[in-house]
Design a protein around this motif. Structure first.
Motif, PDB file in Angstrom:
ATOM      1  N   GLN A  70     -10.643   4.040 -10.236  1.00 22.63           N
ATOM      2  CA  GLN A  70     -11.438   4.802 -11.185  1.00 22.63           C
ATOM      3  C   GLN A  70     -11.223   5.249 -12.532  1.00 22.63           C
ATOM      4  N   ARG A  71     -10.570   5.962 -11.509  1.00 19.46           N
ATOM      5  CA  ARG A  71     -10.013   7.452 -12.322  1.00 19.46           C
ATOM      6  C   ARG A  71      -7.701   7.380 -12.666  1.00 19.46           C
ATOM      7  N   THR A  72      -7.383   6.855 -11.835  1.00 17.03           N
ATOM      8  CA  THR A  72      -6.369   6.409 -12.678  1.00 17.03           C
ATOM      9  C   THR A  72      -5.472   4.878 -11.784  1.00 17.03           C
ATOM     10  N   ARG A  73      -4.080   4.317 -12.358  1.00 20.34           N
ATOM     11  CA  ARG A  73      -2.918   3.328 -12.142  1.00 20.34           C
ATOM     12  C   ARG A  73      -2.420   3.445 -11.522  1.00 20.34           C
ATOM     13  N   TRP A  74      -1.467   2.922 -10.442  1.00 19.15           N
ATOM     14  CA  TRP A  74      -0.704   2.220 -10.291  1.00 19.15           C
ATOM     15  C   TRP A  74       0.336   1.288 -10.230  1.00 19.15           C
ATOM     16  N   LEU A  75       1.088   1.818  -9.281  1.00 21.39           N
ATOM     17  CA  LEU A  75       2.124   0.034  -8.787  1.00 21.39           C
ATOM     18  C   LEU A  75       2.379   0.370  -7.435  1.00 21.39           C
ATOM     19  N   THR A  76       2.381  -1.154  -6.959  1.00 16.28           N
ATOM     20  CA  THR A  76       3.392  -1.113  -5.548  1.00 16.28           C
ATOM     21  C   THR A  76       3.940  -2.191  -5.782  1.00 16.28           C
ATOM     22  N   ILE A  77       4.681  -2.312  -5.036  1.00 20.15           N
ATOM     23  CA  ILE A  77       6.108  -3.151  -4.532  1.00 20.15           C
ATOM     24  C   ILE A  77       5.332  -3.915  -3.944  1.00 20.15           C
ATOM     25  N   THR A  78       5.703  -5.540  -4.102  1.00 23.75           N
ATOM     26  CA  THR A  78       5.064  -6.467  -3.369  1.00 23.75           C
ATOM     27  C   THR A  78       5.367  -6.768  -1.829  1.00 23.75           C
ATOM     28  N   ALA A  79       7.056  -7.255  -1.986  1.00 24.33           N
ATOM     29  CA  ALA A  79       7.098  -7.007  -0.230  1.00 24.33           C
ATOM     30  C   ALA A  79       8.400  -5.954  -0.418  1.00 24.33           C
ATOM     31  N   PRO A  80       8.200  -5.060   0.057  1.00 25.21           N
ATOM     32  CA  PRO A  80       8.880  -3.687   0.397  1.00 25.21           C
ATOM     33  C   PRO A  80      10.532  -4.372   1.477  1.00 25.21           C
ATOM     34  N   ASP A  81       9.913  -4.745   2.510  1.00 18.32           N
ATOM     35  CA  ASP A  81      10.341  -5.101   3.467  1.00 18.32           C
ATOM     36  C   ASP A  81      11.545  -6.632   2.903  1.00 18.32           C
ATOM     37  N   HIS A  82      11.046  -6.899   2.139  1.00 14.92           N
ATOM     38  CA  HIS A  82      12.485  -7.747   1.355  1.00 14.92           C
ATOM     39  C   HIS A  82      13.783  -7.086   0.744  1.00 14.92           C
ATOM     40  N   TRP A  83      12.893  -5.735  -0.142  1.00 10.82           N
ATOM     41  CA  TRP A  83      14.287  -5.117  -0.941  1.00 10.82           C
ATOM     42  C   TRP A  83      14.816  -4.499   0.920  1.00 10.82           C
ATOM     43  N   ARG A  84      14.536  -4.110   1.599  1.00  7.53           N
ATOM     44  CA  ARG A  84      14.744  -3.317   2.362  1.00  7.53           C
ATOM     45  C   ARG A  84      16.183  -3.965   3.774  1.00  7.53           C
ATOM     46  N   LEU A  85      15.943  -5.578   4.045  1.00  4.95           N
ATOM     47  CA  LEU A  85      16.748  -7.038   3.747  1.00  4.95           C
ATOM     48  C   LEU A  85      17.919  -6.820   2.982  1.00  4.95           C
ATOM     49  N   VAL A  86      17.923  -6.949   1.557  1.00  4.84           N
ATOM     50  CA  VAL A  86      19.234  -6.777   1.016  1.00  4.84           C
ATOM     51  C   VAL A  86      19.829  -5.566   0.792  1.00  4.84           C
TER      52      VAL A  86
END
Ligand SMILES: [Mn+2]
Ligand SMILES: [Mn+2]
Length: 572
Positions: free
Chosen positions: A183-199
């Motif tokens: 209700q007060r703010t907006r954000w983004l969340t990376i869907t699969a952080p573990d993918h990018w750690r693996l990359v």
DNA sequence: TCTGCATAAG
DNA sequence: TTCACACAGTCTT
DNA sequence: GACTGTGTGTCTCTTATGCAGAAT
């Protein structure tokens, strides 16, 4: 994951009696003159985007069909996305995450942020204001925002942010918290952080390096040797999955204090198959380290039979030593003696041999020359204190421990270290071969090493070679070489101080025994006014020789290299 | 108002 | 969530 | 002296900045 870091820009003090030259190596002096990046100056608009495109192409080219299909899909999605989307996601990957307030996204190189967010959401690379674990979203809000968004008891508003978050978490469900935040703010969340750690892991070949590696290179802080990559880690999906599973076990073992009940199943899995011997290189090393750690934990918890079982599956030191100690404590002298005999028969390392020789024999084995200095109180740095004492009458010295010999050896054997032998170079940004510290490093390069040594058998050639390499390779990352040390004490100075025969012997020995002898080298190198040199290990009042340090002193004795221990003793 | 810390950035 | 080293506490001789 | 457990330094480079918490 092992992190072997060359001490690139450590501080070194070259101490002379006349002056104390502080050689703090500032990174203002970069090694490369024209760089892509300049500190405090905006990077080119496509800088991060280009980096990630090349990273993902590399990973995709190698691991399509090996890494999971979801991961492959994500990489393709990125590469097919619009420029704005690529630039935004690249920025997010260089940040901590995985959740970011929209208000923290202000990038000049992104023309239409909303459109990029829309596209990345549609590709399911990220999500727009999704429900996330509540602590994640609360952590990115400021204390003021927390108080503004939620009804925090006024008694709590003056306490710490952590306390407020804990209060909110215990009085609301994750869903309630996220709803309120939405209700007060907006954000983004990376869907699969573990993918990018693996990359990250697949690109660098280890999890110790991160994306800032590009930046440091592009700032001109250091360069990387150009070596053709001949082979790749994880040739099949099965090998990769097995390794990742092994890593999961390793991570659990680190958290045994939290979950002691896992000890039993973990031991069962790790020793169960008894396939430990049949495992492949990387996974095998990890398995042994996990078992050692698990055994050590059991030992601390006084679960000695557990420890014995785990140690018995490991053939690398200190497994047998620990077993002898446990068996002795349990009064199983028979078994202990049998194992001791086994060790003496075929020790797997110098420290293991020393253990067998000295166990139960106080003051046994080789005793290095020792000088005792009386002091009234312990100085702040015992090493610097002894250094100054020793060069009272002139000369110079440095507290460099292992770095000194590693650095000179690294220069001498530079072409060997970067020789493109199979399996040695698999990834970009490597600062040495994968097997640098493996037991068979020397065996795999025996001929080349002996040829090089034959060509350097004359003092003049030897010194000319070192000087040439030091100049030609200056600033190139090498796990053995500390450029910071050479910055404060140039290679010429080292070469005019150390006698040819000594450096030759020491470096030939080290390159054959890197696994064990990369550590334990004495604290100080001293060059006296007379021209004599000496290696000195300093021991404070409450310190004593460690096993690997003892092993080095045996070698010094054998090679007739002057070395001693200087012990500080408090006057009573 | 000051100071140390975490984070972002090049 | 790593490694290498130092330091301090406890026990043994 | 021997052994064990724990602490410390390295945030692979430096700088800018805003926040949190403490001091004034
Ligand atoms: Mn030391
Ligand atoms: Mn020392």
């Amino acid at each position: 994951m092992a992190r072997e870091w060359t001490n690139f820009f450590a501080f070194f003090c070259k101490l002379t009696v006349q002056s104390l030259i502080l050689c703090a190596v500032t990174c203002g002096n970069s090694f490369v003159t024209d760089s892509i990046l300049t500190p405090q100056t905006p990077a080119p608009a496509d800088y991060y985007q280009n980096n990630f495109c090349s990273v993902f192409e590399f990973v995709l080219g190698r691991f399509k069909g090996i890494a999971s299909d979801q991961l492959t899909k994500d990489l393709k999605s990125y590469l097919d996305a619009s420029g704005d989307s690529q630039r935004l996601f690249a920025r997010l990957l260089t940040r901590k995450g995985p959740t970011f307030l929209i208000s923290s996204l202000a990038y000049a190189e992104i023309a239409e942020l909303d459109v990029a967010i829309e596209e990345l959401s549609a590709l399911d690379l990220l999500q727009y204001s999704p429900g996330v674990p509540a602590d994640q979203i609360l952590a990115v809000l400021t204390k003021a925002q927390l108080i503004d968004y939620f009804s925090v008891p006024s008694a709590l508003t003056k306490s710490s942010k952590v306390a407020i978050i804990e209060h909110l978490l215990s009085h609301n469900s994750d869903l309630q918290i996220c709803h309120r935040c939405q209700q007060r703010t907006r954000w983004l969340t990376i869907t699969a952080p573990d993918h990018w750690r693996l990359v990250n892991f697949l690109y660098f070949g280890n999890s110790g390096q991160d994306w800032s590696t590009f930046v440091r290179r592009d700032l001109g802080l250091l360069a990387y040797e150009t070596v053709a990559l001949q082979s790749q880690q994880f040739a099949t999906r099965q090998i990769l999955d097995a390794y990742l599973e092994e890593k999961e076990y390793a991570n659990l073992i680190y958290r045994l204090d939290e979950f002691p009940n896992l000890a039993e199943p973990l031991l069962a899995v790790l020793v169960g198959d008894h396939q430990t011997a049949g495992l492949l290189g990387q996974r095998q090393r990890l398995r042994q380290r996990s078992l050692l750690r698990l055994a050590k934990w059991a030992e601390r918890e006084k679960r000695l039979d557990y420890a014995l079982v785990a140690y018995a599956c490991v053939d690398t030191p200190p497994a047998r030593e620990r077993r002898v100690r446990i068996l002795t404590k349990a009064n199983n002298i028979h078994e202990a003696n049998r194992l001791l005999a086994e060790i003496e028969q075929s020790p797997r390392s110098a420290t293991e041999r020393l253990f067998a020789e000295r166990f139960g024999k106080r003051g046994g084995g080789y005793q290095p020359p020792t000088t005792t200095i009386e002091i009234d109180e312990t100085p702040e740095s015992v090493e610097d204190y002894v250094l100054l004492e020793l060069i009272q009458d002139g000369g110079w010295g440095v507290h460099s421990e292992n770095l000194m010999l590693k650095t000179l050896t690294g220069l001498i054997y530079w072409p060997i270290c970067f020789a493109p032998i199979p399996g040695a170079f698999t990834n970009p940004f490597q600062s040495g071969p994968q097997d640098l510290y493996a037991a068979d490093f020397f065996t795999h390069r025996k001929e080349a090493i002996e040829d090089l040594e034959a060509s350097l058998s004359l003092e003049a050639d030897f010194f000319a070679h070192i000087t040439q390499i030091a100049n030609a390779k200056r600033g190139i990352a090498n796990r053995l070489v500390s450029w910071g040390l050479l910055e404060s004490i140039p290679v010429d100075e080292w070469l005019s101080a150390i006698p040819f025969a000594q450096l030759q012997q020491l470096s030939q020995f080290l390159i054959r025994n890197l696994t064990e002898y990369r550590r334990g080298f004495p604290d100080l190198f001293i060059c006296y006014a007379t021209g004599a040199v000496e290696f000195v290990e300093v021991k404070g009042p409450s310190d004593q020789l460690q096993p690997q340090q003892r092993a080095w002193f045996e070698e010094f004795n054998r090679m007739e290299v002057p070395a001693r221990v200087v012990k500080l003793q408090l006057t009573k």
